[in-house]
Design a protein around this motif. Structure first.
Motif, PDB file in Angstrom:
ATOM      1  N   PHE A  27     -31.896  47.654  -2.719  1.00  0.00           N
ATOM      2  CA  PHE A  27     -30.506  48.023  -2.789  1.00  0.00           C
ATOM      3  C   PHE A  27     -29.575  46.980  -2.517  1.00  0.00           C
ATOM      4  CE2 PHE A  27     -32.873  52.019  -1.939  1.00  0.00           C
ATOM      5  CZ  PHE A  27     -32.298  52.818  -3.031  1.00  0.00           C
ATOM      6  N   VAL A  28     -29.873  45.951  -1.707  1.00  0.00           N
ATOM      7  CA  VAL A  28     -28.872  44.820  -1.612  1.00  0.00           C
ATOM      8  C   VAL A  28     -28.576  44.304  -2.656  1.00  0.00           C
ATOM      9  CG1 VAL A  28     -28.419  42.688  -0.354  1.00  0.00           C
ATOM     10  CG2 VAL A  28     -29.411  44.718   0.919  1.00  0.00           C
ATOM     11  N   VAL A  29     -29.721  43.935  -3.418  1.00  0.00           N
ATOM     12  CA  VAL A  29     -29.694  43.039  -4.635  1.00  0.00           C
ATOM     13  C   VAL A  29     -28.870  43.957  -5.750  1.00  0.00           C
ATOM     14  CG1 VAL A  29     -30.789  42.141  -6.807  1.00  0.00           C
ATOM     15  CG2 VAL A  29     -31.711  41.645  -4.478  1.00  0.00           C
ATOM     16  N   LEU A  30     -29.108  45.154  -6.012  1.00  0.00           N
ATOM     17  CA  LEU A  30     -28.244  45.939  -6.846  1.00  0.00           C
ATOM     18  C   LEU A  30     -26.830  45.994  -6.482  1.00  0.00           C
ATOM     19  CD1 LEU A  30     -30.883  49.146  -7.523  1.00  0.00           C
ATOM     20  CD2 LEU A  30     -29.980  47.320  -9.008  1.00  0.00           C
ATOM     21  N   GLY A  31     -26.475  46.261  -5.177  1.00  0.00           N
ATOM     22  CA  GLY A  31     -25.261  46.125  -4.745  1.00  0.00           C
ATOM     23  C   GLY A  31     -24.503  44.639  -4.846  1.00  0.00           C
ATOM     24  N   ILE A  33     -25.134  42.819  -7.167  1.00  0.00           N
ATOM     25  CA  ILE A  33     -24.971  42.759  -8.826  1.00  0.00           C
ATOM     26  C   ILE A  33     -23.819  43.534  -9.246  1.00  0.00           C
ATOM     27  CG2 ILE A  33     -25.893  43.113 -11.011  1.00  0.00           C
ATOM     28  CD1 ILE A  33     -28.681  42.402 -10.065  1.00  0.00           C
ATOM     29  N   PHE A  34     -23.945  44.860  -8.774  1.00  0.00           N
ATOM     30  CA  PHE A  34     -22.703  45.695  -9.184  1.00  0.00           C
ATOM     31  C   PHE A  34     -21.272  45.080  -8.556  1.00  0.00           C
ATOM     32  CE2 PHE A  34     -25.815  49.130  -9.460  1.00  0.00           C
ATOM     33  CZ  PHE A  34     -25.767  49.283 -11.021  1.00  0.00           C
ATOM     34  N   GLY A  35     -21.161  44.668  -7.259  1.00  0.00           N
ATOM     35  CA  GLY A  35     -20.062  44.221  -6.906  1.00  0.00           C
ATOM     36  C   GLY A  35     -19.618  42.891  -7.534  1.00  0.00           C
ATOM     37  N   LEU A  36     -20.367  41.807  -7.982  1.00  0.00           N
ATOM     38  CA  LEU A  36     -20.133  40.559  -8.761  1.00  0.00           C
ATOM     39  C   LEU A  36     -19.638  40.960 -10.081  1.00  0.00           C
ATOM     40  CD1 LEU A  36     -22.899  38.246  -7.754  1.00  0.00           C
ATOM     41  CD2 LEU A  36     -20.548  38.221  -6.773  1.00  0.00           C
ATOM     42  N   ASN A  37     -20.270  41.842 -10.628  1.00  0.00           N
ATOM     43  CA  ASN A  37     -19.878  42.420 -11.887  1.00  0.00           C
ATOM     44  C   ASN A  37     -18.492  43.133 -11.784  1.00  0.00           C
ATOM     45  OD1 ASN A  37     -22.144  41.570 -13.159  1.00  0.00           O
ATOM     46  ND2 ASN A  37     -23.203  43.543 -13.444  1.00  0.00           N
ATOM     47  N   ALA A  38     -18.199  43.879 -10.939  1.00  0.00           N
ATOM     48  CA  ALA A  38     -16.966  44.498 -10.752  1.00  0.00           C
ATOM     49  C   ALA A  38     -15.874  43.356 -10.801  1.00  0.00           C
ATOM     50  CB  ALA A  38     -16.940  45.584  -9.830  1.00  0.00           C
ATOM     51  N   THR A  42     -19.576  37.668 -12.414  1.00  0.00           N
ATOM     52  CA  THR A  42     -21.049  37.735 -13.283  1.00  0.00           C
ATOM     53  C   THR A  42     -20.953  38.925 -14.179  1.00  0.00           C
ATOM     54  OG1 THR A  42     -22.154  38.968 -11.703  1.00  0.00           O
ATOM     55  CG2 THR A  42     -22.080  36.554 -11.489  1.00  0.00           C
ATOM     56  N   ASP A  43     -21.724  38.587 -15.357  1.00  0.00           N
ATOM     57  CA  ASP A  43     -21.909  39.716 -16.245  1.00  0.00           C
ATOM     58  C   ASP A  43     -23.410  39.980 -16.492  1.00  0.00           C
ATOM     59  OD1 ASP A  43     -21.318  41.451 -18.225  1.00  0.00           O
ATOM     60  OD2 ASP A  43     -21.041  40.089 -19.961  1.00  0.00           O
ATOM     61  N   ILE A  44     -23.748  40.559 -15.509  1.00  0.00           N
ATOM     62  CA  ILE A  44     -25.410  40.803 -15.431  1.00  0.00           C
ATOM     63  C   ILE A  44     -25.706  42.259 -15.956  1.00  0.00           C
ATOM     64  CG2 ILE A  44     -27.608  40.871 -14.222  1.00  0.00           C
ATOM     65  CD1 ILE A  44     -26.131  39.043 -12.108  1.00  0.00           C
ATOM     66  N   ASN A  45     -26.291  42.258 -16.994  1.00  0.00           N
ATOM     67  CA  ASN A  45     -26.674  43.681 -17.617  1.00  0.00           C
ATOM     68  C   ASN A  45     -27.811  44.119 -17.214  1.00  0.00           C
ATOM     69  OD1 ASN A  45     -26.930  45.952 -19.195  1.00  0.00           O
ATOM     70  ND2 ASN A  45     -27.480  44.895 -21.113  1.00  0.00           N
ATOM     71  N   ILE A  46     -28.000  45.059 -16.136  1.00  0.00           N
ATOM     72  CA  ILE A  46     -29.124  45.337 -15.690  1.00  0.00           C
ATOM     73  C   ILE A  46     -29.785  46.391 -16.467  1.00  0.00           C
ATOM     74  CG2 ILE A  46     -28.208  45.089 -13.343  1.00  0.00           C
ATOM     75  CD1 ILE A  46     -27.694  47.998 -13.063  1.00  0.00           C
ATOM     76  N   PHE A  47     -29.171  46.910 -17.546  1.00  0.00           N
ATOM     77  CA  PHE A  47     -29.536  47.938 -18.457  1.00  0.00           C
ATOM     78  C   PHE A  47     -30.448  47.387 -19.568  1.00  0.00           C
ATOM     79  CE2 PHE A  47     -26.400  50.348 -16.238  1.00  0.00           C
ATOM     80  CZ  PHE A  47     -26.921  51.307 -15.662  1.00  0.00           C
ATOM     81  N   PHE A  48     -31.154  46.294 -19.282  1.00  0.00           N
ATOM     82  CA  PHE A  48     -31.802  45.543 -20.446  1.00  0.00           C
ATOM     83  C   PHE A  48     -33.072  46.402 -21.002  1.00  0.00           C
ATOM     84  CE2 PHE A  48     -33.650  44.814 -16.352  1.00  0.00           C
ATOM     85  CZ  PHE A  48     -34.910  45.157 -16.423  1.00  0.00           C
ATOM     86  N   ASP A  49     -33.382  45.833 -22.408  1.00  0.00           N
ATOM     87  CA  ASP A  49     -34.683  46.690 -22.902  1.00  0.00           C
ATOM     88  C   ASP A  49     -35.920  46.948 -21.922  1.00  0.00           C
ATOM     89  OD1 ASP A  49     -33.136  46.790 -25.223  1.00  0.00           O
ATOM     90  OD2 ASP A  49     -34.014  44.958 -25.828  1.00  0.00           O
ATOM     91  N   GLY A  50     -35.863  48.287 -21.692  1.00  0.00           N
ATOM     92  CA  GLY A  50     -37.130  48.834 -20.801  1.00  0.00           C
ATOM     93  C   GLY A  50     -36.700  48.729 -19.372  1.00  0.00           C
TER      94      GLY A  50
END
Length: 239
Positions: A27-31, A33-38, A42-50
């Motif tokens: 959950f920390v990693v997800l948070g 990533i979402f924060g840095l993208n907002a 960064t522009d990390i796409n967590i909705f990659f293939d699969g």
């Protein structure tokens, strides 16, 4: 005896702590990533293939640190990784489908072959206590509540097939060690036990398992409830 119980408790606490830490990291990693993208850092796409395979991979991986029986989690982890590799075009889905069922059958077979090598002491005690005077309760496409309040309990067999069984032992009279045989096939079994007994489990899980949800565990009690469980796409809860 006390040292063994203490080690058992400490191991359970450690496994639960590891599980909480791993979920916390997720959950920390997800948070982050979402924060840095907002913030457009960064522009990390967590909705990659699969990406959806992570809903299989992550819980099964964490389950390896929490649960004593690993077979179901290992199979789930293997399926999730294979599907992810297929989505990323590292492996063709045709090859995955050809090898997946044989691999699952091999893992299930190995779990049956080597299961007696683990918790052999519990299995031996269950064999010694093997009795045929216990009642049998079965719920098929239905639910059944069994209450032993005020009765002397000497063991029983519980089966749930596409249904559920609730067994209440909290006010039962348990004077000696007993065995509860459970079989959950696409169903669920809940066992409510008193605070003044030990519970020891011997489990054969196939896409299922046994979870001990008791808040008060008395591992110094002289009376032991042994639970011999078989779970196939089902589960047994001890509360």
């Amino acid at each position: 005896m006390y040292l063994k119980n203490t080690n058992y408790i400490e191991r359970g606490v450690f496994m639960n702590r590891m599980s909480n830490i791993l979920w916390g990291i997720v959950f920390v990693v997800l948070g982050v990533i979402f924060g840095l993208n907002a913030l457009e850092i960064t522009d990390i796409n967590i909705f990659f293939d699969g990406w959806w395979t992570l809903f299989i991979i992550v819980p099964c991986f964490i389950g390896l640190f929490k649960e004593e029986e690993k077979t179901g989690n290992l199979i789930g982890l293997m399926i999730g990784i294979c599907l992810l590799l297929g989505c990323l075009d590292f492996i063709s889905f045709a090859l995955i489908w050809k090898l997946l069922v044989p691999a699952i059958l091999v893992m299930i077979g190995l779990s049956f072959i080597f299961k007696d090598a683990f918790h052999s002491k519990v299995k031996n005690e269950i064999k010694k206590l093997n009795k045929s005077d216990g009642e049998e309760y079965c719920a098929t496409f239905a639910g059944q509540d069994v209450d032993f309040s005020g009765q002397e309990f000497r063991g029983c067999s519980l089966s749930a097939v596409f249904g559920g069984v609730k067994c209440d032992l909290r006010k039962a009279k348990i004077k000696e060690d007993v065995v509860i045989y459970t079989s959950a096939i696409f169903g669920g079994i809940t066992i409510l036990v008193p605070d003044d007994v030990q519970v020891k489990i011997s489990s054969t899980p196939i896409f299922g398992g046994v979870s001990d949800e008791r808040k008060n565990k008395n591992d110094d009690s002289k009376v032991i409830i042994y639970i011999k469980a078989t779970s196939m796409f089902g589960g047994v809860e001890i509360k």
